[in-house]
Design an enzyme around this catalytic site. Structure first.
Site, PDB file in Angstrom:
ATOM      1  N   TRP A 457       0.802  -1.217   0.000  1.00  0.00           N
ATOM      2  CA  TRP A 457       0.000   0.000   0.000  1.00  0.00           C
ATOM      3  C   TRP A 457       0.842   1.277   0.000  1.00  0.00           C
ATOM      4  CZ3 TRP A 457      -0.352  -4.184   3.229  1.00  0.00           C
ATOM      5  CH2 TRP A 457      -1.427  -5.043   3.002  1.00  0.00           C
ATOM      6  N   ASP A 458       2.143   1.188  -0.232  1.00  0.00           N
ATOM      7  CA  ASP A 458       3.031   2.351  -0.168  1.00  0.00           C
ATOM      8  C   ASP A 458       2.990   2.991   1.220  1.00  0.00           C
ATOM      9  OD1 ASP A 458       4.832   4.287  -0.941  1.00  0.00           O
ATOM     10  OD2 ASP A 458       3.348   5.554  -1.931  1.00  0.00           O
ATOM     11  N   MET A 459       2.998   2.153   2.254  1.00  0.00           N
ATOM     12  CA  MET A 459       3.004   2.649   3.627  1.00  0.00           C
ATOM     13  C   MET A 459       4.432   2.726   4.160  1.00  0.00           C
ATOM     14  SD  MET A 459      -0.006   3.468   4.481  1.00  0.00           S
ATOM     15  CE  MET A 459      -1.686   3.248   3.902  1.00  0.00           C
ATOM     16  N   ASN A 578      -2.028   6.563   1.040  1.00  0.00           N
ATOM     17  CA  ASN A 578      -0.583   6.694   1.182  1.00  0.00           C
ATOM     18  C   ASN A 578      -0.136   8.138   1.377  1.00  0.00           C
ATOM     19  OD1 ASN A 578      -0.908   7.664  -1.425  1.00  0.00           O
ATOM     20  ND2 ASN A 578       0.749   6.459  -2.289  1.00  0.00           N
TER      21      ASN A 578
END
Length: 781
Positions: A457-459, A578
């Site tokens: 999740w582009d965390m 994000n």
């Protein structure tokens, strides 16, 4: 004629609800819109017939809409108005005397109005009641007593100065100054303003942003600009002392054009006043690090290659614009330790995320820690063709240092592509989206703590870790506070990486993603967490009932099972998105009261995976951006992502989208959350309505009990009572304030300074301003 036109308007309004309302019902959503549309159409027919029964039908609609709305969202004005606003306005129109005279009873008398009047009065009463309701999410206060009488603020900064991005190497964003306090902060006034001349250009990339926090050393301020000017200013007057242009040029493939700050270092081996005894290190957008004399701006030619360190050395791929440093490195023990930003989701043929330590005088490579090859830290021989691991997790944010323990703390990101996890090595899986502690001298890993398992999740961990000593059960515990995009704030022992506040593993959604993907079965959650509740259909929002209905339909069409729903070909809601609950602005920590102040933001995103064969060829005018289509060259899927917005371009999730919040770091208790910011700069009309808006940037806190924060997408700098979160003062900025302010003392006067230059990806007004505030002469004390 008026009745006929009214009937047509009602019929069109009804069809606008009936048809998509039927679609929503088929998708399993609320039946209200379908029923409301049918009642509007029936009202339209009765108006066309000039029948007073239109009042009874429409009055029933108003009353039903009111009951349904309150049942869904309670007495929240911002959520009630989109549901009933248009319905109420049309009801008021029908109630007007000239309309009632055209609607006749069976005995030929004008419509009585009572069937409309009572529901309208009820609706207006609920609207007034909800408007005056409490806007706080949590309404409490933090402890006021001092827990640590002699807190460790970190080395290298006298009380009236600001030597590092977070003031000291601890990243606390805390100043021991108290000339400005909660009693007098409302008297602050602007005392000087400086413009750099570095303005956003038409050919700049979307994410051209001004995020710098100035440093203050002796009588000088040091800043950098988006196009990599380094500038020194007089701290008392704002007058320019010198400037240096790195000539980093423009490159359309850069994802970001920004500079968050420069690094100051004093060489103990050089005599005071000697050239380059004090240095400023400037990171550039074309992957260089330049050493400058802090007093004159002259290049320190003995450093690296005539004053310039080339950061692309040792990289397996070197396309222009794909790698650069947006954050200042740390200087410790005669070393400059630096990471770099790798363009998200451009290509799997990406540079390494290696962290490197260089000799602060010579620029010689001392060690390299590569998260894709984490056990080998001896310098590689890039002169003979050795390279780092391609596409390993990188660190684009700011580091912190515990010099006493000899550790540097690194927030790490993810491997490109962010949303595809089925081709990652064990080393990448271990270090993605984590905070890692490295030995300052050798680069060897002391510990790693992962904040997201198998991140899809582009965390990436975006914020500088904050170091603080916590007093817990009579013992002093060396702690690290790590804010994250997903809303968890981890409080860890900074010697071992073990949690101080409990961390639990919670089940995570497994279904709906790619068949070749295996999501992590659980995800960590901290006891101190600002994670949002899972979105429900009733949380969908809009300016009107129509765009709200469109958002509800989208909600059911997209995959969503709560936080960590896997990305999919069908499209997935990612919440928090994000953009992050917290981002590079981190949080501010008061080491005396042992509390934190922050700005949690809540904005869902959508992610849709696209098979590579369905991605069109690059367009001639494409520029780098994290929003829209990300191609992921070399991967089997690209990704389309961006905020979850309705047809009118407003978020599909209901406000508030942004808060100010305070929490006790010893217990994990959240004391307060208050809506922060207005829609003044989000709407065509300058409406100062305190909705609670998104923001990006960071806060600071002071011993005077005041927190300062810009960041929100309205153009203000604000001051708050740290204990309660109450807003005490605000100043209108000439451009977006998406940076972190700072404070210092000069000639016995405390100043607060913020850079106002806007942020490309959130659309705030660009500028080139550095603005200082202080109490009026004679008001100090």
């Amino acid at each position: 004629m008026t009745a006929t036109l009214t009937a047509i308007v009602l019929a069109l309004a009804g069809l606008g609800l009936l048809i998509p309302g039927a679609w929503l019902a088929v998708l399993g959503g609320s039946w209200f819109y379908l029923v409301a549309g049918a009642l509007m159409l029936l009202t339209a027919w009765q108006v066309f017939r000039r029948s007073s029964s239109a009042e009874w039908i429409y009055g029933g609609l108003i009353l039903g809409a009111l009951v349904w709305s309150v049942w869904e969202v309670g007495f929240d004005w911002w959520e009630l108005i989109p549901r009933g606003g248009i319905i109420a306005v049309l009801g008021i129109w029908l109630y007007l005397p000239f309309m009632r005279r055209q609607l006749l009873t069976e005995d030929g008398h004008p419509a009585p109005g009572l069937p409309l009047a009572l529901p309208l009065l009820a609706a207006i009463g609920v609207a007034i009641w909800s408007w005056t309701g409490d806007e706080a999410g949590h309404a409490g206060s933090l402890p006021t007593e001092v827990v640590s009488a002699e807190p460790d603020l970190g080395p290298t900064a006298p009380p009236g100065e600001w030597h590092q991005y977070g003031r000291t190497q601890y990243g606390q964003r805390y100043s021991p100054l108290e000339q400005i306090n909660i009693q007098n902060v409302a008297e602050l006034e602007q005392v000087w303003q400086y413009q750099t001349g570095d303005v956003k250009l038409p050919q700049d990339v979307t994410e051209t942003t001004y995020q710098v926090t100035p440093l203050k050393v002796d009588d000088r301020l040091y800043i950098c600009t988006p196009h990599n000017l380094a500038i020194a200013l007089d701290a008392a007057t704002g007058k320019e002392a010198w400037r240096f242009d790195a000539n980093s040029g423009l490159e359309p493939d850069r994802q970001h054009q920004t500079c968050r700050g420069v690094t100051y270092w004093r060489d103990p081996a050089r005599a005071e006043g000697e050239l380059c005894a004090e240095r400023v290190y400037l990171p550039t957008a074309d992957a260089r690090l330049i050493a400058l004399d802090a007093r004159s701006g002259a290049v320190c030619t003995f450093f690296a290659d005539e004053g310039t360190l080339h950061l692309e050395s040792g990289m397996p791929y070197t396309p222009e614009g794909f790698y650069y440093s947006t954050s200042p490195p740390v200087a410790v023990g005669g070393r400059i330790i630096i990471g770099g930003a790798v363009n998200d989701n451009f290509s799997v043929f990406s540079q390494s995320g290696v962290i490197r330590a260089f000799d602060a005088n010579t620029g010689a490579l001392l060690w390299n820690w590569d998260s894709g090859n984490p056990d080998e830290t001896a310098p590689i021989d890039w002169m003979n063709g050795e390279t780092y691991t391609a596409n390993s997790p990188n660190s684009w944010s700011v580091f912190s240092v515990d010099e006493e323990r000899g550790l540097v703390y690194i927030p790490l990101g993810n491997q490109v592509p962010d949303q595809l996890g089925f081709d990652r090595s064990p080393a990448v899986e271990e270090h993605s989206s984590s905070v890692v502690a490295l030995d300052v001298t050798t680069g060897q890993k002391a510990w790693v703590f992962q904040t997201v398992h198998h991140d899809l999740w582009d965390m990436d961990v975006p914020a500088q870790p904050v170091l603080i000593d916590l007093d817990i059960d009579g013992q002093t515990v060396p702690a690290l506070v790590q804010p994250t995009k997903q809303g968890d704030i981890y409080v860890l022992n900074r010697e071992t990486g073990e949690p101080i506040l409990p961390v639990t593993e919670e089940p995570a959604p497994q279904d709906g993603g790619l068949p070749e993907e295996t999501p992590a079965p659980t995800q960590p959650t901290s006891a101190l967490s600002f994670k949002p509740e899972a979105l429900r259909e009733r949380d969908m929002w809009g300016v009107t009932i129509y765009d709200q209905l469109a958002c509800r339909i989208q909600y059911h069409r997209l995959n969503y099972e709560g936080r960590y729903t896997p990305p999919s070909l069908n499209g997935t809601i990612v919440y928090p998105g994000n953009f992050g609950t917290f981002n590079w602005g981190s949080v501010a920590v008061d080491p005396e009261r042992q509390v934190m102040f922050g700005m949690p933001t809540y904005l869902p995103f959508t992610v849709e995976l696209v098979p590579a064969e369905d991605i069109p060829p690059p367009g001639a005018n494409e520029t780098a951006s994290e929003q829209g289509l990300n191609r992921n060259e070399g991967a089997p899927y690209g990704v389309i992502m961006g905020p979850f917005l309705g047809p009118l371009g407003v978020p599909c999730s209901a406000p508030p989208w942004g808060y100010v919040a305070g929490a006790d770091l010893r217990t994990g208790d959240i004391a307060y959350m208050h809506r922060n910011g207005t829609v003044r700069d989000m709407t065509p009309l300058p409406l100062p309505l305190k909705v609670g808006v998104p923001g990006i940037g960071g806060p600071i806190v002071t011993r005077g009990g005041v927190a300062f924060l810009g960041a929100a997408v309205d153009d203000y700098l604000r001051a708050y009572d740290v204990t309660t979160g109450e807003q005490l003062w605000q100043a209108r900025l000439p451009a977006g304030g998406q940076s972190t302010p700072m404070t210092y003392e000069q000639d016995g006067r405390q100043f607060v300074v913020i850079v106002a230059g806007g942020h490309g990806s959130v659309g705030t007004k660009p500028g080139d301003y550095v603005i200082a505030y202080a109490l009026p002469d004679g008001a100090e004390g």
